[in-house]
Design an enzyme around this catalytic site. Structure first.
Site, mmCIF file in Angstrom:
data_model
loop_
_atom_site.group_PDB
_atom_site.id
_atom_site.type_symbol
_atom_site.label_atom_id
_atom_site.label_comp_id
_atom_site.label_asym_id
_atom_site.label_seq_id
_atom_site.Cartn_x
_atom_site.Cartn_y
_atom_site.Cartn_z
ATOM 1 C CG HIS A 293 -2.287 -0.790 0.734
ATOM 2 N ND1 HIS A 293 -2.313 -2.070 1.555
ATOM 3 C CD2 HIS A 293 -3.102 -0.707 -0.019
ATOM 4 C CE1 HIS A 293 -3.576 -2.467 1.145
ATOM 5 N NE2 HIS A 293 -4.091 -1.732 0.022
ATOM 6 N NE ARG A 400 -5.876 0.735 -2.919
ATOM 7 C CZ ARG A 400 -5.233 0.587 -4.003
ATOM 8 N NH1 ARG A 400 -4.957 1.909 -4.502
ATOM 9 N NH2 ARG A 400 -4.928 -0.272 -4.725
ATOM 10 N NE ARG A 436 -10.448 -0.636 -0.245
ATOM 11 C CZ ARG A 436 -9.146 -1.131 -0.739
ATOM 12 N NH1 ARG A 436 -9.073 -2.070 -1.766
ATOM 13 N NH2 ARG A 436 -8.019 -0.367 -0.191
ATOM 14 C CD GLU A 532 -9.323 -7.444 -2.512
ATOM 15 O OE1 GLU A 532 -8.687 -6.860 -3.125
ATOM 16 O OE2 GLU A 532 -10.229 -7.022 -1.776
ATOM 17 C CG ASN A 555 -2.572 -4.601 -6.032
ATOM 18 O OD1 ASN A 555 -2.134 -4.618 -7.310
ATOM 19 N ND2 ASN A 555 -2.987 -3.163 -5.886
ATOM 20 C CG ASP A 556 -5.366 -8.079 -1.667
ATOM 21 O OD1 ASP A 556 -4.407 -8.383 -0.810
ATOM 22 O OD2 ASP A 556 -5.901 -6.947 -1.423
ATOM 23 N NE ARG A 566 -1.065 -5.710 -1.458
ATOM 24 C CZ ARG A 566 -2.085 -5.086 -1.678
ATOM 25 N NH1 ARG A 566 -3.181 -5.789 -1.764
ATOM 26 N NH2 ARG A 566 -2.218 -3.628 -1.944
ATOM 27 C CB CYS A 603 -9.411 -1.050 -9.305
ATOM 28 S SG CYS A 603 -9.789 -2.511 -7.817
HETATM 29 C C1 PEP Z 1 -6.110 -4.935 -4.914
HETATM 30 O O1 PEP Z 1 -5.902 -5.607 -4.051
HETATM 31 O O2 PEP Z 1 -5.779 -5.043 -6.200
HETATM 32 C C2 PEP Z 1 -6.667 -3.561 -4.722
HETATM 33 C C3 PEP Z 1 -7.082 -2.917 -5.610
HETATM 34 O O3 PEP Z 1 -6.932 -3.383 -3.417
HETATM 35 P P1 PEP Z 1 -5.615 -3.121 -2.461
HETATM 36 O O4 PEP Z 1 -4.419 -2.880 -3.170
HETATM 37 O O5 PEP Z 1 -5.864 -1.973 -1.866
HETATM 38 O O6 PEP Z 1 -5.626 -4.076 -1.665
HETATM 39 MG MG MG Z 2 -6.938 -5.689 -2.257
#
Ligand code: PEP
Ligand code: MG
Length: 688
Positions: A293, A400, A436, A532, A555-556, A566, A603
């Protein structure tokens, strides 16, 4: 009054130990003793205050006037002049207190945003607490001062013990620094100012110590002399100790100088959110990866950042000169003059992407074969709202919101949240914004002490919300109310299956009913699910039948599909966005949504990398959300390809076995099909 002129002749100038000796000699006399620089602005210092002497930054060759006034002025002046002529009675062997190694040192990490920055280190360590302001009753002010004095006494005892140990283990030459700490601690410039502040401002001792400490630090960060400026970190140390002894914990953020580069073992997003970002030029951390993040926020704010530097933090001191080269994923500590000159030429040319001037393309783009694609903005902080329009985004694909929880354990009120969501909706305009629900827990745990053993698999996101329903209800109400003032949707993060959606909807329905009963102004909003985690991918059809839209958090999805943290640089080699299993998960989710006729916004960070965006389009995505600054680049690429060709490549990728195979295929296919769009450094790197 008597005065004399002197010159500093010792090699390191009037540095910490010399200043300490001067304070000792000066303090034996009753007279006032001041030093005044004869060059520059004629800065003055009290010869009985080490903090004051050091701010003179008197290096070798500096000419000074010493003025004594009082009953024993003659003797006092003689003693001081004698000390100067004996080079401050330094008995250690030459070299014993040479400054720490200041040779150029390079360290490789991972550049997670654009830009090259030259700045000064500001060390930040997590785990310490914020200092809050309290107003003290008149009657309690004396008690507050006593509390401060007690903390000074405790700090002194601790420092004496450390000094004693250092003398035994490292020798006197190294223990002197704790003498300086002891003098800082008892310096009237610090103690008197703190006590005065407590009384004048009716402030608690912690707050007073922080304000006075920050002021002193900001003076030090401006000193030109490399060695003397480093004493700023000693003062920082002493202030931290004092605060720790006052609060049982430590303070967090010292004042930021103009060109601060935050250097930290790790940085929580909440920490970044709390910093005065006007002054932060770059970030360098030991931990972290492309999708942590912290990296995402740095990119969103246009901050140059290099992460995954492993043991770099311990090599730095506040005030050190540092180059952060995010393009090469490298930092250079104590750059040599030659390196500095090279980088100075590059710094301006490679700053973070500025907002384009003049009109930008906006609205959905069309590929060469006519497929319409919307590019939206991911935003975290209100500071980024303006960028939504500046970069031509189709509204906000992901807000976020958890940064509204930036302070440990502190949530913005319903009204504050309402105002934020309302201005978000205004910034997003006709395309609207997706808020979110708080994705707290995991790496964004609000309180370091409350972190779980395995936070990514713990009480995160929707689970946290369902356990802390009051927090969830407040947020939901604020969103529903702001929904009346603009186009807002709501997305539930990290759902594992349709049960999470049902439970969330239950809470939302209850709040809708309550708002209606209160006759408040509100609006129903569309409700989406973040897909995710693998269980959501595998049950996507079920979830799709109960929500209005999906958001694909790649990402998740990578983290949970591949079981790779991550934010952990040790396993970053295993974090493979183009792993066939990840691509399969994306494809499956897109299909499930298509069958249910609901839209999907992709996203994760994947969408903002042009080559990956092409693959996403090939897999069937037509709605991507990313850091605003990346929108023009992604737009330029997608509007020059055929979606049908992207589909051919994506289908081939889905049939491969490993991430290496996919990356190789992407390199070959993209080079052959779109050579001008993808120069080599824009494609996944080949294994060395
Ligand atoms: C993701 O997980 O891809 C996402 C968009 O949310 P975050 O990166 O805030 O977990
Ligand atoms: Mg996420």
């Amino acid at each position: 009054m008597e005065e004399r002129r002197l010159q500093v002749t010792s090699r390191l100038g009037l540095h910490a130990r010399a200043a300490a000796n001067l304070v000792r000699v000066a303090s034996k006399f009753q007279s006032n003793l001041t030093l005044q620089r004869l060059d520059g602005n004629g800065e003055e210092a009290d010869a009985k205050s080490i903090l004051s002497i050091l701010t003179l930054a008197a290096s070798r060759g500096t000419a000074l006037r010493v003025v004594a006034s009082g009953v024993d002025e003659h003797e006092a002046l003689d003693a001081v002049v004698g000390l100067f002529s004996r080079d401050f009675d330094e008995t250690e062997k030459p070299g014993a207190d040479l400054p720490p190694v200041t040779q150029e040192f390079r360290c490789k990490g991972l550049g997670v945003s654009d830009g090259i920055v030259i700045g000064r280190v500001l060390r930040l360590q997590e785990g310490t607490r914020d200092v809050y302001r309290a107003v003290i009753d008149e009657a309690d002010l004396e008690r507050e001062r006593r509390r401060f004095r007690a903390a000074v006494r405790l700090s002194r005892r601790q420092l004496e013990a450390i000094k004693h140990r250092a003398e035994k283990e490292l020798g006197r030459g190294h223990a002197y620094i704790f003498d300086a700490h002891l003098l800082f601690l008892e310096d009237a410039k610090l103690t008197r100012d703190v006590e005065d502040y407590i009384v004048k401002e009716r402030a608690n001792a912690e707050w007073a110590a922080k304000v006075v400490g920050d002021r002193l630090l900001s003076i030090y960060t401006q000193i030109n002399d490399e060695y003397l400026r480093e004493r700023g970190s000693d003062i920082e140390d002493v202030i931290q100790r004092l605060l720790a002894n006052l609060t049982g914990e430590g303070p967090k953020y010292p004042n930021l100088s103009e060109d601060a580069v935050i250097v930290s073992p790790d940085l929580l997003p909440s920490t970044i959110a709390e910093l005065n970002l006007d002054h932060v030029k770059a970030i360098a951390t030991d931990a972290g990866g492309w999708t942590s993040h912290m990296a995402i926020i740095a990119r969103g704010l246009g901050l140059t950042a290099v992460v995954g530097l492993r043991n770099f933090y311990h090599r730095t001191r506040t005030g050190d000169r540092l180059i952060v080269d995010a393009r090469r994923g490298e930092v250079v500590l104590h750059p040599a003059q030659e390196t500095l000159s090279q980088y100075q030429l590059m710094e301006d040319a490679h700053g973070p992407t500025p907002a384009p001037v003049g009109p930008v393309d906006c609205g959905p783009l069309a590929t060469l074969d006519g497929v319409q694609i919307a590019l939206r903005a991911n935003v975290e902080l209100p500071a980024e709202f303006q960028a939504v329009r500046d970069f031509g985004a189709c509204g906000v694909g992901l807000f976020r919101s958890e940064f509204l929880l930036s302070r440990p354990g502190l949530m913005s009120s319903e009204q504050e949240q309402y105002e934020t969501y309302k201005s978000l909706a205004q910034a997003a305009g006709e395309y609207g914004a997706v808020v979110r629900l708080f994705d707290v827990g995991g790496e964004v745990a609000p309180d370091a002490k409350q972190r779980e053993r395995n936070p990514a698999l713990g009480l995160r996101a929707v689970r946290f919300n369902l356990r802390h329903k009051e927090i969830m209800r407040t947020q939901v109400r604020a969103i529903l109310r702001a929904g009346a003032a603009g186009r807002l949707s709501l997305v539930v993060p990290m759902v594992a299956d349709v049960a999470d959606i049902r439970s969330s909807k239950h809470v939302i329905d209850e709040e809708l009913e309550r708002l209606a009963a209160e006759q408040a102004s509100f609006s129903e909003v569309r409700i989406g699910a973040m897909i995710e985690i693998p269980s959501a991918v595998l049950t996507a059809e079920r979830i799709a039948s109960e929500v209005d839209f999906f958001e694909l958090g790649t990402n998740d999805l990578v983290q949970y599909t591949l079981a790779v943290d991550r934010g952990n640089d040790k396993v970053s080699d295993w974090f493979r966005t183009l792993h066939p299993a990840v691509l399969y998960g994306i494809s499956r989710t897109l299909q499930a949504a298509e069958e249910a006729s609901i839209p999907v916004i992709v996203c994760g960070e994947m969408a903002s990398t042009p080559a990956y965006a092409v693959l996403l389009v090939g897999l069937g995505a037509n709605d991507l959300s990313m850091i605003p600054a990346m929108i023009p680049r992604v737009r330029a690429v997608l509007s020059q390809i055929n979606a049908a060709e992207a589909r051919e490549v994506a289908l081939k990728c889905l049939g491969l076995a490993t991430a290496d195979d996919v990356e190789e295929l992407v390199r070959n296919e993209f080079r052959a099909r779109w050579p001008e769009l993808f120069p080599p450094n824009t494609l996944p790197k080949a294994l060395e």
